[in-house]
Design a protein around this motif. Sequence first.
Motif, short mmCIF file in Angstrom:
data_model
loop_
_atom_site.label_atom_id
_atom_site.label_comp_id
_atom_site.label_asym_id
_atom_site.label_seq_id
_atom_site.Cartn_x
_atom_site.Cartn_y
_atom_site.Cartn_z
N SER A 109 4.23 1.75 -3.35
CA SER A 109 5.59 1.58 -2.67
C SER A 109 6.11 0.03 -2.86
O SER A 109 7.26 -0.18 -2.61
CB SER A 109 5.39 1.94 -1.16
N SER A 110 5.25 -0.96 -3.14
CA SER A 110 5.52 -1.99 -3.53
C SER A 110 4.50 -2.85 -4.29
O SER A 110 3.56 -1.97 -4.78
CB SER A 110 5.69 -3.06 -2.10
N LYS A 111 4.79 -4.14 -4.44
CA LYS A 111 3.78 -4.51 -5.50
C LYS A 111 2.36 -4.91 -5.01
O LYS A 111 1.10 -4.89 -5.60
CB LYS A 111 4.29 -6.06 -5.59
N GLU A 112 2.25 -4.78 -3.70
CA GLU A 112 0.76 -4.98 -3.06
C GLU A 112 0.50 -3.73 -1.91
O GLU A 112 -0.20 -4.03 -1.42
CB GLU A 112 0.94 -6.44 -2.45
N GLN A 113 1.00 -2.78 -2.19
CA GLN A 113 0.89 -1.63 -1.26
C GLN A 113 0.92 -0.42 -1.99
O GLN A 113 1.65 -0.08 -2.82
CB GLN A 113 2.03 -1.74 -0.01
#
Length: 132
Positions: A109-113
Amino acid sequence: MAPPKGKTPAAKAGSKGKKKKTMLKFTLDCTHPVEDGIMDASNFEVFLHDRIKVQGKTGNLGTQVSIERNKSKITVVSEIPFSKRYLKYLTKKYLKKNNLRDWLRVVASSKEQYELRYFQINQDEEEEEDED
């Protein structure tokens, strides 16, 4: 041919400085399956704790890698190089072990998630009804 005396190679000259610590933080969002009651976040946290390898050994987390759970979100913080892809691999392995792989998928869902989402089955059912 050896380098002339008194001069050092450029590769060794740059390695004398201190290395900065890199803090990698990855989050696994299990909100939907936990709210629906088909998955237990604490059980998943224990699974990750037992399975994550550090220097080729499981159960060797020490202070370099920490796993924290906040309700239905699990956060992995690492001071050593750590792959986000490895977390996805372990998450898929957990889902397969608990027979949830057919209904859930792991999506960035994002760069770190990462987020656990349901497969969209409704679209297939609507197409089948239209054909009848």
